[in-house]
Design a protein around this motif. Structure first.
Motif, PDB file in Angstrom:
ATOM      1  N   GLY A  46       0.790  -1.233   0.000  1.00 34.53           N
ATOM      2  CA  GLY A  46       0.000   0.000   0.000  1.00 34.53           C
ATOM      3  C   GLY A  46       0.820   1.280   0.000  1.00 34.53           C
ATOM      4  O   GLY A  46       2.041   1.275   0.050  1.00 34.53           O
ATOM      5  N   LEU A  47       0.068   2.399  -0.051  1.00 33.30           N
ATOM      6  CA  LEU A  47       0.698   3.729  -0.075  1.00 33.30           C
ATOM      7  C   LEU A  47       1.024   4.134   1.362  1.00 33.30           C
ATOM      8  O   LEU A  47       0.291   4.878   1.993  1.00 33.30           O
ATOM      9  N   THR A  48       2.137   3.630   1.867  1.00 36.29           N
ATOM     10  CA  THR A  48       2.576   3.983   3.219  1.00 36.29           C
ATOM     11  C   THR A  48       3.321   5.319   3.154  1.00 36.29           C
ATOM     12  O   THR A  48       3.770   5.727   2.077  1.00 36.29           O
ATOM     13  N   PRO A  49       3.475   6.013   4.285  1.00 38.18           N
ATOM     14  CA  PRO A  49       4.270   7.248   4.286  1.00 38.18           C
ATOM     15  C   PRO A  49       5.672   7.031   3.696  1.00 38.18           C
ATOM     16  O   PRO A  49       6.187   7.900   2.988  1.00 38.18           O
ATOM     17  N   ALA A  50       6.274   5.854   3.928  1.00 40.79           N
ATOM     18  CA  ALA A  50       7.615   5.580   3.376  1.00 40.79           C
ATOM     19  C   ALA A  50       7.586   5.543   1.854  1.00 40.79           C
ATOM     20  O   ALA A  50       8.525   6.003   1.185  1.00 40.79           O
ATOM     21  N   ILE A  51       6.523   5.008   1.278  1.00 39.05           N
ATOM     22  CA  ILE A  51       6.403   4.968  -0.186  1.00 39.05           C
ATOM     23  C   ILE A  51       6.176   6.374  -0.738  1.00 39.05           C
ATOM     24  O   ILE A  51       6.677   6.728  -1.807  1.00 39.05           O
ATOM     25  N   ASP A  82      -4.437  -0.407  -7.801  1.00 40.33           N
ATOM     26  CA  ASP A  82      -4.574  -1.678  -7.089  1.00 40.33           C
ATOM     27  C   ASP A  82      -4.208  -1.554  -5.607  1.00 40.33           C
ATOM     28  O   ASP A  82      -3.919  -2.536  -4.953  1.00 40.33           O
ATOM     29  N   ASN A  83      -4.179  -0.339  -5.076  1.00 37.50           N
ATOM     30  CA  ASN A  83      -3.910  -0.155  -3.648  1.00 37.50           C
ATOM     31  C   ASN A  83      -4.318   1.262  -3.268  1.00 37.50           C
ATOM     32  O   ASN A  83      -4.654   2.066  -4.120  1.00 37.50           O
ATOM     33  N   GLY A  84      -4.283   1.554  -1.987  1.00 38.86           N
ATOM     34  CA  GLY A  84      -4.517   2.919  -1.528  1.00 38.86           C
ATOM     35  C   GLY A  84      -5.805   3.127  -0.760  1.00 38.86           C
ATOM     36  O   GLY A  84      -5.931   4.086  -0.010  1.00 38.86           O
ATOM     37  N   ILE A  85      -6.804   2.210  -0.913  1.00 37.21           N
ATOM     38  CA  ILE A  85      -8.104   2.462  -0.293  1.00 37.21           C
ATOM     39  C   ILE A  85      -7.982   2.444   1.240  1.00 37.21           C
ATOM     40  O   ILE A  85      -8.798   3.060   1.926  1.00 37.21           O
ATOM     41  N   ALA A  86      -6.975   1.744   1.754  1.00 36.10           N
ATOM     42  CA  ALA A  86      -6.803   1.696   3.212  1.00 36.10           C
ATOM     43  C   ALA A  86      -5.646   2.583   3.671  1.00 36.10           C
ATOM     44  O   ALA A  86      -5.282   2.592   4.846  1.00 36.10           O
TER      45      ALA A  86
END
Ligand SMILES: [Mn+2]
Length: 577
Positions: free
Chosen positions: A117-122, A138-142
């Protein structure tokens, strides 16, 4: 194994036949819920329109503005085949729709280093590309924290995803505070198909963007870019992600397969067919699921998904071939790691069954060994679930010392709900979890395995009854002798089959005339079936069959002495009545 005959609604089968569908296919389609021939029309004009997909219009406006302003767009991908194809579709599609190549970039998290997912590190990783806009696929909703971090850095964020959003303890849906969210599973979305894969969602965002650009006068309807050139990738990601093949998804897959069979595909897709020794002129969903998809997924499991994405992005056939070879080699390594882990897991299981359980498997399985590899726990869980027909979790130790697990379930046991209950009963054991009914992932505290194992089994004892634990295989009934032909096999193979629209499996009572082991692991059989003698093979079966048996089988065509012939591929057996 119990063979359960699929019900064929007579009215639907009749309606399909009246509409010109051959009787055999009409029976198969009706048994899979098709009610009218409209649902079988795979023309592009029949695809659901993007206008009911909530957020797509907002996303299109933001993307059109960014393209016009030559703003840098960074795609945030995911490390599986759906995420990789979605990333390639996004970048290729945006370029087709006028984004300058030097304004397009992507980042993909490393499964082990960053997690999902889109974590702060990413976000920080993406910031190195100096984007003005982040576009998740395909990611990001959470990714509530990641989106907040990105926006605090002055970035606009578009989330495109297909996973279910998270909920708090009261059951309220938690959405990230993005500039636009496109996800058929977000509250208030009226899009008819909830089963789009991540790549399908991104494809629909491109359709909406093309409409927006047309409205802005960027091009006329007749001269608009042909986004159908991306359907090979959409089809691949959709099948590889094992989403339900509803009518709309079947159209996306059918259209992609048609293009591939006609030789129209990205160089990377062609190279992957070649590396897997699959014939692209006869491409099927099976090739996506069992040959192409695993080669891309292997990169995300054992190495870096950048390899998979680069393979799908390059327009240079030689470079594509080179990358496909590398992916093929990683996939071979993945198979080795996986089979080692599976042997270990099965040995642990045997010990468990032999000592405590008296041969009857526990109602749910959780397996952990410090030697397991995080990248393949999901596949091993799936194999255990298939073998024992029990919900199964497999854990490996992550770099941070926590236990990373992946689980697969059987019909009738909602895996994410089960984790939810375990989390409530044993606070502190589950650090993180998510997923859906049939598959879920979770992270355990470093000493949490035993508590988790006991708690999962407790839930399974409460929820699972004997009927759910009994294994059944849905079959399509007997197959008449006239259909044992190369033509029938080809006609069936030309259709789209897959998740929730399973390829036909026939069932007949036969006499076993002869049988022998080939390659030490497979049973080669000669059968008498309806007075005729047939060749058959049962892969991975070494125990001999009784003289009479009720068999579940598929048909396949193989080359024998330069001739094509039909043989039965046995899937399962029920004792003869
Ligand atoms: Mn996906």
């Amino acid at each position: 194994m119990k063979l359960a005959l699929r019900d064929v609604p007579p009215r639907a089968a009749w309606a399909l036949e009246q509409a010109g569908v051959p009787a055999l296919l009409a029976r198969l389609f009706a048994a899979r819920g098709v009610k009218s021939a409209d649902e079988l029309d795979d023309g592009l004009a029949r695809l659901l329109a993007p206008d009911t997909l909530r957020g797509a219009q907002d996303a299109a406006r933001l993307l059109a503005d960014a393209i016009a302003a030559r703003q840098r767009i960074c795609v945030v991908a995911d490390y599986d085949c759906d995420g990789a194809t979605a990333c390639a579709v996004a970048l290729r599609g945006l370029a087709m729709l006028g984004a300058a190549r030097d304004t397009l970039a992507y980042v993909v998290p490393d499964r082990v280093l960053h997690g999902y997912g889109l974590t702060p590190a990413i976000v920080d990783l993406a910031l190195q590309q100096q984007p003005g806009l982040l576009l998740t696929v395909d990611n990001g909703i959470a990714s509530v924290a990641g989106v907040a971090h990105a926006r605090a850095q002055g970035l606009a964020v578009i989330v495109t995803d297909h996973h279910l959003p998270a909920r708090d303890e009261q059951g309220t849906v938690l959405l990230p505070d993005a500039d636009a969210i496109v996800n058929p599973n977000q509250p208030g979305c009226g899009f008819e198909s909830k089963n789009l894969a991540g790549v399908g969602v991104m494809f629909y965002v491109l359709l909406a963007l093309r409409g927006e650009l047309r409205a802005r006068g960027a091009f006329a309807q007749e001269a608009q870019p042909r986004l159908d050139a991306l359907l090979d990738l959409v089809a691949l990601g959709t099948v590889a992600d094992v989403v339900k093949l509803d009518a709309n998804n079947r159209r996306l897959v059918a259209q992609g397969l048609k293009r591939i069979r006609a030789g129209r595909m990205q160089p990377g897709v062609a190279a992957l067919f070649a590396a897997a020794a699959r014939d692209a002129t006869r491409a099927s969903g099976f090739d996506f699921g069992f040959a192409i998809g695993p080669r891309i997924n292997a990169a995300g499991r054992l190495a870096d998904m950048t390899l998979g994405i680069e393979c799908l992005l390059t327009d240079d056939a030689a470079r594509a071939a080179e990358l496909a070879q590398t992916l093929d080699a990683i996939n071979r390594e993945r198979r080795q790691v996986e089979s080692g882990m599976r042997d270990q897991a099965e040995a642990m299981l045997e010990a468990l069954l032999g000592s405590k359980m008296g041969g009857e498997p526990p109602p749910a399985l959780a397996i952990f060994d410090p030697g397991f590899h995080e990248g393949v726990v999901g596949i091993v869980a799936a194999r255990l679930k298939d073998r024992l027909h029990r919900p199964a979790f497999v854990f490996a130790r992550g770099r941070d010392g926590l236990l990373k697990g992946s689980g697969r379930s059987i019909a009738g046991f909602h895996l994410r709900d089960a984790l939810d209950l375990v989390a409530k009963r044993h606070p502190g054991v589950l650090v993180r979890f998510g997923g859906h009914a049939m598959a879920a992932g979770c992270t355990l505290a470093d000493d949490g395995f035993e508590t988790f194992d006991a708690a999962l089994q407790q839930v399974a004892r409460e929820w699972l009854d004997a009927a759910t634990l009994a294994r059944t295989l849905a079959v399509d009934g007997p197959l008449a002798a006239e259909h044992f032909s190369v033509e029938t096999v080809r006609a069936i193979d030309a259709q789209v089959w897959g998740q929730a629209f399973e390829a036909p499996v026939w069932a007949d009572e036969v006499e076993v005339i002869a049988q022998r082991l080939v390659g030490e692991r497979h049973l080669k059989l000669t059968l008498r079936h309806g007075g005729l003698v047939r060749d058959a093979i049962w892969f991975g079966r070494s125990e001999p069959l009784p003289g009479r048996a009720r068999l579940a089988y598929r048909l396949s065509v193989d080359q024998y002495n330069g001739r094509q012939r039909v043989q039965l591929v046995i899937e399962s057996m029920e004792a003869a009545s």
